[in-house]
Write a protein that holds these residues in place. Structure first.
Motif, PDB file in Angstrom:
ATOM      1  N   MET A 186       0.858  -1.179   0.000  1.00 48.76           N
ATOM      2  CA  MET A 186       0.000   0.000   0.000  1.00 48.76           C
ATOM      3  C   MET A 186       0.903   1.241   0.000  1.00 48.76           C
ATOM      4  SD  MET A 186      -2.898   1.166   2.785  1.00 48.76           S
ATOM      5  CE  MET A 186      -4.076  -0.091   2.408  1.00 48.76           C
ATOM      6  N   THR A 187       0.595   2.184  -0.837  1.00 49.76           N
ATOM      7  CA  THR A 187       1.402   3.392  -0.911  1.00 49.76           C
ATOM      8  C   THR A 187       1.200   4.245   0.332  1.00 49.76           C
ATOM      9  OG1 THR A 187      -0.298   4.736  -1.963  1.00 49.76           O
ATOM     10  CG2 THR A 187       1.110   3.415  -3.425  1.00 49.76           C
ATOM     11  N   ASP A 188       2.152   5.135   0.565  1.00 47.81           N
ATOM     12  CA  ASP A 188       2.040   6.042   1.715  1.00 47.81           C
ATOM     13  C   ASP A 188       0.773   6.884   1.637  1.00 47.81           C
ATOM     14  OD1 ASP A 188       4.381   5.119   2.825  1.00 47.81           O
ATOM     15  OD2 ASP A 188       5.610   6.725   1.998  1.00 47.81           O
ATOM     16  N   LYS A 216      -2.049   4.764   2.789  1.00 43.66           N
ATOM     17  CA  LYS A 216      -1.912   4.530   4.233  1.00 43.66           C
ATOM     18  C   LYS A 216      -2.426   5.730   5.022  1.00 43.66           C
ATOM     19  CE  LYS A 216       2.029   1.412   4.034  1.00 43.66           C
ATOM     20  NZ  LYS A 216       3.461   1.275   4.320  1.00 43.66           N
ATOM     21  N   ARG A 217      -2.075   6.924   4.554  1.00 49.48           N
ATOM     22  CA  ARG A 217      -2.568   8.140   5.217  1.00 49.48           C
ATOM     23  C   ARG A 217      -4.092   8.232   5.127  1.00 49.48           C
ATOM     24  NH1 ARG A 217       2.017  10.290   2.878  1.00 49.48           N
ATOM     25  NH2 ARG A 217       0.867  11.138   1.135  1.00 49.48           N
ATOM     26  N   LEU A 218      -4.636   7.921   3.954  1.00 53.15           N
ATOM     27  CA  LEU A 218      -6.084   7.960   3.785  1.00 53.15           C
ATOM     28  C   LEU A 218      -6.769   6.931   4.679  1.00 53.15           C
ATOM     29  CD1 LEU A 218      -6.818   8.463  -0.001  1.00 53.15           C
ATOM     30  CD2 LEU A 218      -7.419   9.955   1.899  1.00 53.15           C
ATOM     31  N   ARG A 219      -6.200   5.750   4.784  1.00 51.99           N
ATOM     32  CA  ARG A 219      -6.796   4.717   5.642  1.00 51.99           C
ATOM     33  C   ARG A 219      -6.809   5.187   7.098  1.00 51.99           C
ATOM     34  NH1 ARG A 219      -6.511   0.253   8.758  1.00 51.99           N
ATOM     35  NH2 ARG A 219      -7.888  -1.443   8.149  1.00 51.99           N
ATOM     36  N   PHE A 251     -13.740   2.846   2.921  1.00 54.99           N
ATOM     37  CA  PHE A 251     -12.381   2.865   2.383  1.00 54.99           C
ATOM     38  C   PHE A 251     -11.844   1.447   2.205  1.00 54.99           C
ATOM     39  CE2 PHE A 251      -7.813   2.747   2.825  1.00 54.99           C
ATOM     40  CZ  PHE A 251      -7.421   3.645   1.847  1.00 54.99           C
ATOM     41  N   ASP A 252     -11.952   0.630   3.238  1.00 53.33           N
ATOM     42  CA  ASP A 252     -11.415  -0.724   3.164  1.00 53.33           C
ATOM     43  C   ASP A 252     -12.070  -1.552   2.066  1.00 53.33           C
ATOM     44  OD1 ASP A 252      -9.693  -0.167   5.228  1.00 53.33           O
ATOM     45  OD2 ASP A 252     -10.749  -1.398   6.714  1.00 53.33           O
ATOM     46  N   ARG A 253     -13.369  -1.391   1.903  1.00 58.10           N
ATOM     47  CA  ARG A 253     -14.107  -2.188   0.912  1.00 58.10           C
ATOM     48  C   ARG A 253     -13.796  -1.786  -0.518  1.00 58.10           C
ATOM     49  NH1 ARG A 253     -16.181  -4.031  -2.886  1.00 58.10           N
ATOM     50  NH2 ARG A 253     -18.249  -4.932  -3.157  1.00 58.10           N
ATOM     51  N   TYR A 254     -13.699  -0.484  -0.783  1.00 56.81           N
ATOM     52  CA  TYR A 254     -13.619  -0.023  -2.163  1.00 56.81           C
ATOM     53  C   TYR A 254     -12.246   0.474  -2.620  1.00 56.81           C
ATOM     54  CZ  TYR A 254     -18.623  -0.571  -2.293  1.00 56.81           C
ATOM     55  OH  TYR A 254     -19.882  -1.117  -2.252  1.00 56.81           O
ATOM     56  N   SER A 255     -11.384   0.898  -1.736  1.00 56.20           N
ATOM     57  CA  SER A 255     -10.121   1.508  -2.159  1.00 56.20           C
ATOM     58  C   SER A 255      -9.204   0.605  -2.980  1.00 56.20           C
ATOM     59  CB  SER A 255      -9.362   2.077  -0.961  1.00 56.20           C
ATOM     60  OG  SER A 255      -8.918   1.043  -0.103  1.00 56.20           O
ATOM     61  N   PRO A 256      -9.198  -0.717  -2.793  1.00 55.99           N
ATOM     62  CA  PRO A 256      -8.302  -1.534  -3.631  1.00 55.99           C
ATOM     63  C   PRO A 256      -8.566  -1.404  -5.129  1.00 55.99           C
ATOM     64  CG  PRO A 256      -9.005  -2.813  -1.732  1.00 55.99           C
ATOM     65  CD  PRO A 256      -9.832  -1.535  -1.746  1.00 55.99           C
ATOM     66  N   ILE A 311      -9.173   8.245  -5.762  1.00 55.57           N
ATOM     67  CA  ILE A 311      -8.328   8.608  -4.613  1.00 55.57           C
ATOM     68  C   ILE A 311      -8.407  10.109  -4.351  1.00 55.57           C
ATOM     69  CG2 ILE A 311      -5.944   8.762  -3.785  1.00 55.57           C
ATOM     70  CD1 ILE A 311      -5.471   6.047  -5.255  1.00 55.57           C
ATOM     71  N   ARG A 312      -8.338  10.907  -5.411  1.00 56.25           N
ATOM     72  CA  ARG A 312      -8.455  12.361  -5.235  1.00 56.25           C
ATOM     73  C   ARG A 312      -9.812  12.728  -4.647  1.00 56.25           C
ATOM     74  NH1 ARG A 312      -8.489  14.478 -10.137  1.00 56.25           N
ATOM     75  NH2 ARG A 312      -7.491  12.806 -11.262  1.00 56.25           N
TER      76      ARG A 312
END
Length: 86
Positions: free
Chosen positions: A1-3, A6-9, A28-33, A40-41
């Motif tokens: 996972m990019t930094d 990680k910050r967004l999580r 976030f956990d369900r859809y961000s991958p 992301i923006r």
């Protein structure tokens, strides 16, 4: 996972109330991958909003401002399939 993710999580799961954590963090956990740069923006802007407003958008009792009205992501947020039930 990019930094960046990680910050967004962290921002998604540390909102201040358990209800907001589950709703915003679970989304976030369900859809961000599956997200690309556009999503992301969008989410970076969403997490800067007030929890009350975000939760109203997810529950369908409020509408997001024009700059955050991403139809597909708001529809996903409203499905509430990402909140674990006890």
């Amino acid at each position: 996972m990019t930094d960046r993710l990680k910050r967004l999580r962290f921002r998604a799961w540390h909102r201040g109330t358990r209800d907001a954590d589950y709703m915003i963090g679970g989304f976030f956990d369900r859809y961000s991958p599956d997200w690309g740069e556009e999503e992301i923006r969008w989410y970076e802007a969403v997490v800067e909003e007030d929890d009350f407003d975000i939760m109203a958008w997810a529950l369908g009792t409020g509408e997001p401002p024009t700059h955050l009205d991403h139809a597909a992501l708001i529809a996903a947020m409203r499905r509430l399939d990402y909140i674990p039930l006890p």
